[in-house]
Motif scaffolding. Structure first.
Motif, short mmCIF file in Angstrom:
data_model
loop_
_atom_site.label_atom_id
_atom_site.label_comp_id
_atom_site.label_asym_id
_atom_site.label_seq_id
_atom_site.Cartn_x
_atom_site.Cartn_y
_atom_site.Cartn_z
N TYR A 147 0.84 -1.20 0.00
CA TYR A 147 0.00 0.00 0.00
C TYR A 147 0.87 1.25 0.00
N ASP A 148 0.32 2.34 -0.50
CA ASP A 148 1.03 3.61 -0.59
C ASP A 148 1.13 4.25 0.79
N LYS A 149 2.36 4.51 1.23
CA LYS A 149 2.58 5.15 2.53
C LYS A 149 2.73 6.66 2.42
N ARG A 150 2.85 7.15 1.18
CA ARG A 150 3.05 8.59 0.99
C ARG A 150 1.75 9.34 1.20
N THR A 151 1.85 10.60 1.57
CA THR A 151 0.66 11.42 1.68
C THR A 151 0.19 11.78 0.28
N GLY A 152 -1.04 12.13 0.15
CA GLY A 152 -1.57 12.52 -1.15
C GLY A 152 -2.79 11.69 -1.53
N LEU A 153 -3.17 11.81 -2.78
CA LEU A 153 -4.40 11.23 -3.28
C LEU A 153 -4.46 9.71 -3.13
N THR A 154 -3.32 9.02 -3.26
CA THR A 154 -3.35 7.56 -3.20
C THR A 154 -2.92 7.01 -1.84
N TYR A 155 -2.82 7.85 -0.82
CA TYR A 155 -2.39 7.39 0.51
C TYR A 155 -3.24 6.21 0.97
N GLY A 156 -2.58 5.13 1.35
CA GLY A 156 -3.26 3.97 1.88
C GLY A 156 -3.88 3.06 0.83
N LYS A 157 -3.78 3.42 -0.44
CA LYS A 157 -4.39 2.60 -1.50
C LYS A 157 -3.44 1.47 -1.92
N LEU A 158 -4.04 0.40 -2.38
CA LEU A 158 -3.28 -0.76 -2.86
C LEU A 158 -2.47 -0.37 -4.10
N LEU A 159 -1.16 -0.64 -4.07
CA LEU A 159 -0.30 -0.35 -5.21
C LEU A 159 0.13 -1.61 -5.95
N GLU A 160 0.33 -2.70 -5.20
CA GLU A 160 0.84 -3.91 -5.84
C GLU A 160 0.44 -5.16 -5.08
N GLU A 161 0.20 -6.20 -5.85
CA GLU A 161 -0.01 -7.55 -5.32
C GLU A 161 1.09 -8.42 -5.91
N GLN A 162 1.75 -9.19 -5.06
CA GLN A 162 2.77 -10.13 -5.53
C GLN A 162 2.36 -11.53 -5.09
N MET A 163 2.39 -12.48 -6.05
CA MET A 163 2.05 -13.86 -5.75
C MET A 163 3.30 -14.72 -5.91
N PHE A 164 3.50 -15.64 -4.95
CA PHE A 164 4.65 -16.52 -4.94
C PHE A 164 4.17 -17.97 -4.98
N ASP A 165 4.97 -18.84 -5.57
CA ASP A 165 4.68 -20.26 -5.59
C ASP A 165 5.02 -20.82 -4.22
N ALA A 166 4.06 -21.44 -3.53
CA ALA A 166 4.30 -21.97 -2.19
C ALA A 166 4.95 -23.35 -2.23
N ARG A 167 5.00 -23.98 -3.40
CA ARG A 167 5.57 -25.33 -3.50
C ARG A 167 7.02 -25.31 -3.94
#
Length: 196
Positions: free
Chosen positions: A98-118
């Motif tokens: 999530y965005d930690k910066r102040t401004g319009l996107t503060y707190g909004k989701l920026l990225e999802e990363q998926m990893f192989d658990a196997r």
């Protein structure tokens, strides 16, 4: 019509109408079901502390296909999730930035990363674990989320072949039917995923 039956019907319709998500039926503060066009459905549940959400995807004939367990921040945003197949084998793990910066996107989701658990996949020449899929989120001038940018990091395969079409993250609050609040930071001590 009996009064209790009428009241139950009215409450059910209010729950469906309040949800605002097609096919979502809110059964109470801790459970809901979302019916999909193909006949499959998703059962959502959470404990009273509201720090996890469990989603069970079932086929039209009620066979368990996947179970996804989301761990949430105190604000209700997904922080991580684990995805299991119908037999309970852990397939994937995801994390959300999530965005930690102040401004319009503060707190909004920026990225999802998926990893192989196997199979742990490492970035070439490093010990750093490499995601197998990424979703990058951008926002318009009013702060509305645009369609995510999908990046598949498994050579020779499309994302749809490996994971299906969409992100693993929750796209709505399954107990109220509106977009997730995206407020506050997911991890106040964390850094942005994939960059400075």
């Amino acid at each position: 019509m009996h009064f209790k039956t009428l009241l139950a019907t009215v409450l059910l319709l209010i729950g469906i109408a309040a949800a605002g998500v097609p096919g979502l039926e809110v059964k109470g503060p801790y459970s809901s079901i979302k019916r999909n066009k193909d006949g499959s459905y998703e059962e959502f549940s959470r404990p009273p502390d509201e720090r996890t959400i469990t989603k069970k995807l079932k086929s039209a004939n009620h066979t368990l296909l996947t179970t996804t367990i989301y761990r949430l921040t105190k604000e209700g945003n997904p922080l991580t999730c684990d995805i299991f197949d119908g037999k309970g084998t852990r397939l994937f793990k995801s994390r959300y930035g999530y965005d930690k910066r102040t401004g319009l996107t503060y707190g909004k989701l920026l990225e999802e990363q998926m990893f192989d658990a196997r199979v742990t996949r490492k970035k070439p020449g490093t010990d750093e674990e490499m995601p197998i899929r990424r979703f990058i989120y951008t926002y318009d001038a009013r702060g509305n989320r645009n369609a995510p940018i999908a990046i598949n990091l498994i050579p020779g395969k499309t994302a749809e072949e490996v994971f299906g079409a969409g992100p693993s993250g929750l796209q709505f609050d399954p107990f109220e039917g509106h977009p997730l609040p995206e407020k506050g930071t997911a991890n106040p001590k964390g850094t942005r995923i994939g960059g400075k």
